[in-house]
Motif scaffolding. Structure first.
Motif, PDB file in Angstrom:
ATOM      1  N   GLN A 175       0.843  -1.179   0.000  1.00 36.46           N
ATOM      2  CA  GLN A 175       0.000   0.000   0.000  1.00 36.46           C
ATOM      3  C   GLN A 175       0.889   1.243   0.000  1.00 36.46           C
ATOM      4  OE1 GLN A 175      -3.350  -0.094   2.738  1.00 36.46           O
ATOM      5  NE2 GLN A 175      -3.154  -2.321   2.972  1.00 36.46           N
ATOM      6  N   ALA A 176       0.267   2.401  -0.118  1.00 38.02           N
ATOM      7  CA  ALA A 176       1.012   3.659  -0.112  1.00 38.02           C
ATOM      8  C   ALA A 176       0.633   4.458   1.120  1.00 38.02           C
ATOM      9  CB  ALA A 176       0.702   4.461  -1.372  1.00 38.02           C
ATOM     10  N   VAL A 177       1.575   5.207   1.624  1.00 37.77           N
ATOM     11  CA  VAL A 177       1.330   6.083   2.764  1.00 37.77           C
ATOM     12  C   VAL A 177       1.057   7.487   2.235  1.00 37.77           C
ATOM     13  CG1 VAL A 177       2.317   7.101   4.848  1.00 37.77           C
ATOM     14  CG2 VAL A 177       2.771   4.704   4.303  1.00 37.77           C
ATOM     15  N   ARG A 178      -0.058   8.058   2.642  1.00 33.10           N
ATOM     16  CA  ARG A 178      -0.442   9.391   2.173  1.00 33.10           C
ATOM     17  C   ARG A 178      -0.589  10.343   3.363  1.00 33.10           C
ATOM     18  NH1 ARG A 178       0.483   7.757  -2.964  1.00 33.10           N
ATOM     19  NH2 ARG A 178      -1.124   6.344  -3.758  1.00 33.10           N
ATOM     20  N   LEU A 179      -0.436  11.620   3.052  1.00 33.67           N
ATOM     21  CA  LEU A 179      -0.715  12.674   4.023  1.00 33.67           C
ATOM     22  C   LEU A 179      -2.005  13.354   3.615  1.00 33.67           C
ATOM     23  CD1 LEU A 179       2.783  14.386   4.482  1.00 33.67           C
ATOM     24  CD2 LEU A 179       1.580  12.955   6.134  1.00 33.67           C
ATOM     25  N   ASP A 180      -2.951  13.484   4.550  1.00 34.16           N
ATOM     26  CA  ASP A 180      -4.179  14.190   4.212  1.00 34.16           C
ATOM     27  C   ASP A 180      -3.969  15.696   4.363  1.00 34.16           C
ATOM     28  OD1 ASP A 180      -4.403  14.851   6.918  1.00 34.16           O
ATOM     29  OD2 ASP A 180      -5.887  13.298   7.335  1.00 34.16           O
ATOM     30  N   GLU A 181      -5.033  16.458   4.172  1.00 39.87           N
ATOM     31  CA  GLU A 181      -4.922  17.925   4.187  1.00 39.87           C
ATOM     32  C   GLU A 181      -4.514  18.481   5.550  1.00 39.87           C
ATOM     33  OE1 GLU A 181      -9.689  18.789   4.891  1.00 39.87           O
ATOM     34  OE2 GLU A 181      -8.839  18.907   2.879  1.00 39.87           O
ATOM     35  N   ALA A 200      -2.958   4.978   5.296  1.00 43.93           N
ATOM     36  CA  ALA A 200      -2.585   4.041   4.234  1.00 43.93           C
ATOM     37  C   ALA A 200      -3.653   4.052   3.144  1.00 43.93           C
ATOM     38  CB  ALA A 200      -2.428   2.637   4.799  1.00 43.93           C
ATOM     39  N   GLU A 201      -3.209   3.872   1.912  1.00 44.06           N
ATOM     40  CA  GLU A 201      -4.131   3.818   0.774  1.00 44.06           C
ATOM     41  C   GLU A 201      -3.837   2.553  -0.003  1.00 44.06           C
ATOM     42  OE1 GLU A 201      -4.013   6.421  -3.005  1.00 44.06           O
ATOM     43  OE2 GLU A 201      -5.352   7.482  -1.627  1.00 44.06           O
ATOM     44  N   ILE A 202      -4.870   1.745  -0.242  1.00 43.84           N
ATOM     45  CA  ILE A 202      -4.662   0.441  -0.871  1.00 43.84           C
ATOM     46  C   ILE A 202      -4.538   0.530  -2.388  1.00 43.84           C
ATOM     47  CG2 ILE A 202      -7.089  -0.201  -1.198  1.00 43.84           C
ATOM     48  CD1 ILE A 202      -6.260  -3.002  -0.059  1.00 43.84           C
ATOM     49  N   ASN A 203      -5.069   1.608  -2.988  1.00 48.20           N
ATOM     50  CA  ASN A 203      -4.906   1.754  -4.439  1.00 48.20           C
ATOM     51  C   ASN A 203      -4.403   3.153  -4.761  1.00 48.20           C
ATOM     52  OD1 ASN A 203      -7.251   3.444  -4.446  1.00 48.20           O
ATOM     53  ND2 ASN A 203      -8.544   1.632  -4.598  1.00 48.20           N
ATOM     54  N   GLY A 204      -4.073   3.361  -6.021  1.00 43.06           N
ATOM     55  CA  GLY A 204      -3.474   4.625  -6.415  1.00 43.06           C
ATOM     56  C   GLY A 204      -1.987   4.468  -6.664  1.00 43.06           C
ATOM     57  N   PRO A 205      -1.325   5.515  -7.091  1.00 41.62           N
ATOM     58  CA  PRO A 205       0.108   5.456  -7.405  1.00 41.62           C
ATOM     59  C   PRO A 205       0.938   4.892  -6.258  1.00 41.62           C
ATOM     60  CG  PRO A 205      -0.813   7.530  -8.142  1.00 41.62           C
ATOM     61  CD  PRO A 205      -1.896   6.851  -7.346  1.00 41.62           C
ATOM     62  N   GLY A 206       1.872   4.029  -6.603  1.00 45.10           N
ATOM     63  CA  GLY A 206       2.762   3.457  -5.606  1.00 45.10           C
ATOM     64  C   GLY A 206       2.245   2.214  -4.919  1.00 45.10           C
ATOM     65  N   THR A 207       1.111   1.683  -5.375  1.00 44.94           N
ATOM     66  CA  THR A 207       0.530   0.503  -4.744  1.00 44.94           C
ATOM     67  C   THR A 207       0.601  -0.711  -5.663  1.00 44.94           C
ATOM     68  OG1 THR A 207      -1.700   0.906  -5.594  1.00 44.94           O
ATOM     69  CG2 THR A 207      -1.111   1.962  -3.499  1.00 44.94           C
ATOM     70  N   ALA A 208       0.471  -1.898  -5.052  1.00 41.86           N
ATOM     71  CA  ALA A 208       0.409  -3.127  -5.853  1.00 41.86           C
ATOM     72  C   ALA A 208      -0.850  -3.132  -6.711  1.00 41.86           C
ATOM     73  CB  ALA A 208       0.439  -4.346  -4.933  1.00 41.86           C
ATOM     74  N   TRP A 209      -1.926  -2.544  -6.177  1.00 41.66           N
ATOM     75  CA  TRP A 209      -3.192  -2.501  -6.928  1.00 41.66           C
ATOM     76  C   TRP A 209      -2.973  -1.882  -8.304  1.00 41.66           C
ATOM     77  CZ3 TRP A 209      -8.538  -2.558  -4.541  1.00 41.66           C
ATOM     78  CH2 TRP A 209      -9.529  -2.350  -5.507  1.00 41.66           C
ATOM     79  N   ILE A 210      -2.309  -0.737  -8.349  1.00 47.16           N
ATOM     80  CA  ILE A 210      -2.157  -0.056  -9.641  1.00 47.16           C
ATOM     81  C   ILE A 210      -1.232  -0.830 -10.576  1.00 47.16           C
ATOM     82  CG2 ILE A 210      -0.189   1.493  -9.193  1.00 47.16           C
ATOM     83  CD1 ILE A 210      -1.906   3.707 -10.538  1.00 47.16           C
ATOM     84  N   GLU A 211      -0.237  -1.531 -10.010  1.00 50.05           N
ATOM     85  CA  GLU A 211       0.661  -2.336 -10.841  1.00 50.05           C
ATOM     86  C   GLU A 211      -0.085  -3.526 -11.433  1.00 50.05           C
ATOM     87  OE1 GLU A 211       3.633  -1.491 -11.700  1.00 50.05           O
ATOM     88  OE2 GLU A 211       3.812   0.224 -10.368  1.00 50.05           O
TER      89      GLU A 211
END
Length: 200
Positions: A149-155, A161-172
């Protein structure tokens, strides 16, 4: 192999390469440049609860949004994926026509539309997410998705953690599925375009 057979083989290989470029290499552009962030955010929404156009659930809005249209989350998800697939298909098909015609080859419309339909139909189903996760479960890839998964910073600067989106296995895995489908679509287009009398 005689001269005629060799010429047909070269024609097919060249057309397959052109279709593969249009269907495969154009894919990242369609997903990351032509797709808006709102569409990407909303296309996997499911549920009967009401949401606004940007996907924010009714009742969780921070500002007064009285009068703004709402729809079910599932309806918003289907609408978002339909917009993405329409844009994706138009760009891919346009690229296929531009590439082949630049090199003096006209792909029959039926062959081109068959390849575009394969890409469009599978893209819509994969991007909605349910079939994607079903395939991940059946092939033992769900652990890969959960692990990468990817680690994101909110506003507010909070980490999540985010399971999809750039930098994740989901997107690959998503991209890999689309690209292997593109190989099949290129092969089908090539076969349909050259099964009769050759066009060079």
């Amino acid at each position: 192999m005689n001269h005629t057979a060799m010429s047909r083989a070269v024609e097919r290989l060249a057309l397959f390469g052109g279709m593969l470029a249009a269907f495969g290499e154009i894919h990242p552009f369609c997903d990351h440049w032509a797709q808006g962030s709102e569409t990407a955010r909303c296309k996997r929404l499911y549920g009967s609860h009401r949401v606004y156009r940007d996907g924010v659930p009714v009742g969780e809005e921070k500002d007064d949004r009285t009068g703004e249209p709402t729809m079910t989350a599932s309806a918003r998800g289907r609408r978002a994926v339909a917009l993405h697939v329409a844009t994706y298909t138009a760009i891919q098909t346009g690229a296929a026509v531009a590439i082949t015609r630049t090199f003096g080859y006209r792909v029959p419309a039926a062959a081109l539309l068959a390849g575009a339909a394969i890409n469009a139909g599978t893209h819509a189903v994969i991007d909605r997410g349910a079939l994607f996760l079903w395939l991940a479960d059946r092939t033992g890839q769900r652990g890969y998705i959960k692990h990468c998964q990817a680690v994101r910073l909110d506003e507010h600067g909070d980490v999540h953690a985010e399971i999809n989106g750039p930098g994740t296995a989901w997107i690959e895995l998503d991209a890999a599925l689309h690209r292997i489908v593109g190989v099949g679509a290129a092969a089908v287009t090539t076969w349909l375009a050259t099964r009769g009398r050759g066009r060079v």
